[in-house]
Design a protein around this motif. Sequence first.
Motif, PDB file in Angstrom:
ATOM      1  N   GLN A 170     -42.248 -24.919  34.699  1.00 38.05           N
ATOM      2  CA  GLN A 170     -43.288 -24.086  34.098  1.00 38.05           C
ATOM      3  C   GLN A 170     -43.537 -22.774  34.825  1.00 38.05           C
ATOM      4  O   GLN A 170     -44.308 -21.939  34.358  1.00 38.05           O
ATOM      5  N   GLY A 171     -42.886 -22.575  35.969  1.00 35.70           N
ATOM      6  CA  GLY A 171     -43.127 -21.360  36.742  1.00 35.70           C
ATOM      7  C   GLY A 171     -42.201 -20.227  36.350  1.00 35.70           C
ATOM      8  O   GLY A 171     -41.581 -20.230  35.288  1.00 35.70           O
ATOM      9  N   VAL A 172     -42.093 -19.235  37.239  1.00 28.29           N
ATOM     10  CA  VAL A 172     -41.248 -18.080  36.989  1.00 28.29           C
ATOM     11  C   VAL A 172     -39.775 -18.485  37.060  1.00 28.29           C
ATOM     12  O   VAL A 172     -39.338 -19.093  38.031  1.00 28.29           O
ATOM     13  N   LYS A 173     -39.049 -18.154  36.012  1.00 26.49           N
ATOM     14  CA  LYS A 173     -37.637 -18.515  35.941  1.00 26.49           C
ATOM     15  C   LYS A 173     -36.833 -17.313  35.467  1.00 26.49           C
ATOM     16  O   LYS A 173     -37.303 -16.503  34.671  1.00 26.49           O
ATOM     17  N   TYR A 174     -35.598 -17.201  35.974  1.00 23.51           N
ATOM     18  CA  TYR A 174     -34.682 -16.141  35.547  1.00 23.51           C
ATOM     19  C   TYR A 174     -33.421 -16.764  34.953  1.00 23.51           C
ATOM     20  O   TYR A 174     -32.945 -17.799  35.431  1.00 23.51           O
ATOM     21  N   ASN A 175     -32.932 -16.152  33.913  1.00 27.47           N
ATOM     22  CA  ASN A 175     -31.642 -16.530  33.346  1.00 27.47           C
ATOM     23  C   ASN A 175     -30.577 -15.699  34.058  1.00 27.47           C
ATOM     24  O   ASN A 175     -30.570 -14.470  33.964  1.00 27.47           O
ATOM     25  N   VAL A 176     -29.699 -16.379  34.783  1.00 23.13           N
ATOM     26  CA  VAL A 176     -28.800 -15.713  35.726  1.00 23.13           C
ATOM     27  C   VAL A 176     -27.344 -15.882  35.294  1.00 23.13           C
ATOM     28  O   VAL A 176     -26.910 -16.976  34.928  1.00 23.13           O
ATOM     29  N   VAL A 177     -26.599 -14.770  35.336  1.00 21.99           N
ATOM     30  CA  VAL A 177     -25.161 -14.808  35.075  1.00 21.99           C
ATOM     31  C   VAL A 177     -24.458 -14.028  36.182  1.00 21.99           C
ATOM     32  O   VAL A 177     -25.032 -13.125  36.792  1.00 21.99           O
ATOM     33  N   ALA A 178     -23.209 -14.383  36.434  1.00 24.55           N
ATOM     34  CA  ALA A 178     -22.433 -13.708  37.480  1.00 24.55           C
ATOM     35  C   ALA A 178     -21.021 -13.471  36.981  1.00 24.55           C
ATOM     36  O   ALA A 178     -20.473 -14.265  36.207  1.00 24.55           O
ATOM     37  N   GLN A 179     -20.421 -12.380  37.441  1.00 28.19           N
ATOM     38  CA  GLN A 179     -19.045 -12.086  37.034  1.00 28.19           C
ATOM     39  C   GLN A 179     -18.379 -11.181  38.067  1.00 28.19           C
ATOM     40  O   GLN A 179     -19.031 -10.346  38.697  1.00 28.19           O
ATOM     41  N   LEU A 180     -17.079 -11.378  38.241  1.00 22.75           N
ATOM     42  CA  LEU A 180     -16.283 -10.516  39.097  1.00 22.75           C
ATOM     43  C   LEU A 180     -15.796  -9.335  38.262  1.00 22.75           C
ATOM     44  O   LEU A 180     -15.141  -9.524  37.235  1.00 22.75           O
ATOM     45  N   LEU A 181     -16.127  -8.112  38.686  1.00 22.98           N
ATOM     46  CA  LEU A 181     -15.736  -6.911  37.954  1.00 22.98           C
ATOM     47  C   LEU A 181     -14.791  -6.071  38.804  1.00 22.98           C
ATOM     48  O   LEU A 181     -15.004  -5.913  40.007  1.00 22.98           O
ATOM     49  N   ASN A 182     -13.764  -5.532  38.174  1.00 25.88           N
ATOM     50  CA  ASN A 182     -12.862  -4.587  38.829  1.00 25.88           C
ATOM     51  C   ASN A 182     -13.282  -3.182  38.411  1.00 25.88           C
ATOM     52  O   ASN A 182     -13.255  -2.837  37.229  1.00 25.88           O
ATOM     53  N   SER A 183     -13.666  -2.372  39.378  1.00 25.48           N
ATOM     54  CA  SER A 183     -14.161  -1.028  39.084  1.00 25.48           C
ATOM     55  C   SER A 183     -13.179  -0.215  38.257  1.00 25.48           C
ATOM     56  O   SER A 183     -13.590   0.585  37.400  1.00 25.48           O
ATOM     57  N   ALA A 184     -11.886  -0.400  38.503  1.00 27.01           N
ATOM     58  CA  ALA A 184     -10.879   0.378  37.779  1.00 27.01           C
ATOM     59  C   ALA A 184     -10.956   0.128  36.271  1.00 27.01           C
ATOM     60  O   ALA A 184     -10.607   1.010  35.479  1.00 27.01           O
ATOM     61  N   ASN A 185     -11.412  -1.038  35.876  1.00 30.19           N
ATOM     62  CA  ASN A 185     -11.514  -1.366  34.454  1.00 30.19           C
ATOM     63  C   ASN A 185     -12.678  -0.672  33.765  1.00 30.19           C
ATOM     64  O   ASN A 185     -12.861  -0.821  32.554  1.00 30.19           O
ATOM     65  N   TYR A 186     -13.457   0.094  34.537  1.00 27.33           N
ATOM     66  CA  TYR A 186     -14.607   0.810  33.974  1.00 27.33           C
ATOM     67  C   TYR A 186     -14.547   2.299  34.305  1.00 27.33           C
ATOM     68  O   TYR A 186     -15.567   2.984  34.326  1.00 27.33           O
ATOM     69  N   GLY A 187     -13.350   2.811  34.553  1.00 27.86           N
ATOM     70  CA  GLY A 187     -13.170   4.237  34.736  1.00 27.86           C
ATOM     71  C   GLY A 187     -13.330   4.747  36.147  1.00 27.86           C
ATOM     72  O   GLY A 187     -13.317   5.958  36.375  1.00 27.86           O
ATOM     73  N   VAL A 188     -13.479   3.846  37.111  1.00 23.42           N
ATOM     74  CA  VAL A 188     -13.573   4.242  38.530  1.00 23.42           C
ATOM     75  C   VAL A 188     -12.153   4.322  39.093  1.00 23.42           C
ATOM     76  O   VAL A 188     -11.366   3.388  38.895  1.00 23.42           O
ATOM     77  N   PRO A 189     -11.794   5.398  39.805  1.00 20.41           N
ATOM     78  CA  PRO A 189     -10.427   5.524  40.308  1.00 20.41           C
ATOM     79  C   PRO A 189     -10.171   4.702  41.565  1.00 20.41           C
ATOM     80  O   PRO A 189      -9.687   5.204  42.576  1.00 20.41           O
ATOM     81  N   GLN A 190     -10.498   3.444  41.490  1.00 17.20           N
ATOM     82  CA  GLN A 190     -10.388   2.555  42.654  1.00 17.20           C
ATOM     83  C   GLN A 190     -10.323   1.114  42.170  1.00 17.20           C
ATOM     84  O   GLN A 190     -11.108   0.694  41.317  1.00 17.20           O
ATOM     85  N   GLN A 191      -9.364   0.366  42.719  1.00 16.80           N
ATOM     86  CA  GLN A 191      -9.268  -1.056  42.392  1.00 16.80           C
ATOM     87  C   GLN A 191     -10.195  -1.827  43.324  1.00 16.80           C
ATOM     88  O   GLN A 191      -9.762  -2.382  44.336  1.00 16.80           O
ATOM     89  N   ARG A 192     -11.445  -1.854  42.966  1.00 17.52           N
ATOM     90  CA  ARG A 192     -12.476  -2.460  43.809  1.00 17.52           C
ATOM     91  C   ARG A 192     -13.097  -3.614  43.038  1.00 17.52           C
ATOM     92  O   ARG A 192     -13.808  -3.402  42.050  1.00 17.52           O
ATOM     93  N   GLU A 193     -12.847  -4.830  43.485  1.00 20.70           N
ATOM     94  CA  GLU A 193     -13.395  -6.014  42.828  1.00 20.70           C
ATOM     95  C   GLU A 193     -14.688  -6.432  43.515  1.00 20.70           C
ATOM     96  O   GLU A 193     -14.701  -6.635  44.735  1.00 20.70           O
ATOM     97  N   ARG A 194     -15.735  -6.571  42.741  1.00 24.00           N
ATOM     98  CA  ARG A 194     -17.029  -6.938  43.282  1.00 24.00           C
ATOM     99  C   ARG A 194     -17.721  -7.941  42.364  1.00 24.00           C
ATOM    100  O   ARG A 194     -17.567  -7.907  41.138  1.00 24.00           O
ATOM    101  N   VAL A 195     -18.491  -8.833  42.981  1.00 22.53           N
ATOM    102  CA  VAL A 195     -19.277  -9.817  42.230  1.00 22.53           C
ATOM    103  C   VAL A 195     -20.626  -9.191  41.884  1.00 22.53           C
ATOM    104  O   VAL A 195     -21.303  -8.636  42.754  1.00 22.53           O
TER     105      VAL A 195
END
Length: 409
Positions: A170-195
């Motif tokens: 009944q208290g404060v709750k968050y709906n949480v999701v996580a994913q590993l993203l590769n910056s290069a796949n979003y237009g960043v000129p760097q293959q940087r994988e971050r959670v």
Amino acid sequence: MNSIELFTGAGGLALGTHQAGFRHRGLVEWDEDACDTLRNNARANSVPGIDDWRIHHTDIRLLSFDRFGSGDVDLVAGGAPCQPFSLGGKHRAQDDARNMFPEFVRAVRELQPRAFILENVKGLLRASFQNYFEYIKLHLTYPTITKKRTEDWPEHRARLEDVHTKGRFQGVKYNVVAQLLNSANYGVPQQRERVFIVGFRADTGLEWHFPEPTHSEDALIWDKYVTGEYWKRHGIRRPASSRSFSLSGVRMRDLENGPPITTKPWVTIRDTIADMPEPRADRDAKGFTNHKLMSGAKVYPGHTGSPIDMPSKTLKAGVHGVPGGENMIAFEDGSVRYLTVREAARMQTFPDAWRFEGAWSEVMRQLGNAVPVGLAAVVASSVASKLTSTQPVQEHQGSELQAPRRHHA
């Protein structure tokens, strides 16, 4: 929308969330050089709208979040120090004194924002850290269920699992999701994988998923080795080495016979620095700050640099200084040189007006620890879009915004 930025560093995530429309009510950072970078850019208004940034130079463990007001924060964001979980670190994880995940949870508990964004290294997903990673997500789901002084984190995790499986909290709750993203796949000129770990307060009733990639290696391969458009774009002769380039027969057939590629090509180092003058050792190039040549780049086993016609390798801060390979450009003739600070900043998609304070090694450390501005903006814009689709809720879950409670059951 109001936000609080934790572990701000040189400002990568803060700039991304700012671009997404969030107004920072406070930025927290303990490193003096990074704070100087933030203060000086805010003072110069390097990016429009940041002149009111309030930088708190302090150890987050000593900070009370009461000063930011309860119920008036839409987003808490931060990239907790990555060294405890980094592949290049000492791998002490939750036993490392630099583990600041509990402080991020405390911020969420006390501020109870409508959403949060937490970023960290790919190493967090290693099998040896899996149990602690699941614990982090559970604690962020139920931030008011605090760890008792007499229990360790596995015992606390067990209590959180009990609550989670019961399904009637009944208290404060968050709906949480996580994913590993590769910056290069979003237009960043760097293959940087971050959670990225993203949570929405459950009472908002919002549905959300991570943004789909906009760029791909397949599109870059097509541009280089099928149409040759990449070389035409740069006005250079197609290198002889590209004619002998070979993918596996299966993959090439998949590219040629598969559905049309709808993504854009990965952005390469050459794409990113094409309009910049060659750096000099004696002074910054005209019109570019922090663009000075650092000598001494060498190739040796394991340190071969980043090929100019690919996104850069992941820029790293390094435990014992700047690593050689990740921060060098490797040219087709076999020569290498260090990225200048400005070039490295472009790999991290910082605006050219953003100045960095400190010695070269210190600034490269700031950049190596930063979240790419472009990737941060993509994730934060998606979160902002959802948050603006509904009105802020002033009271929720038994008025926990006004009087947050800690649960021990």
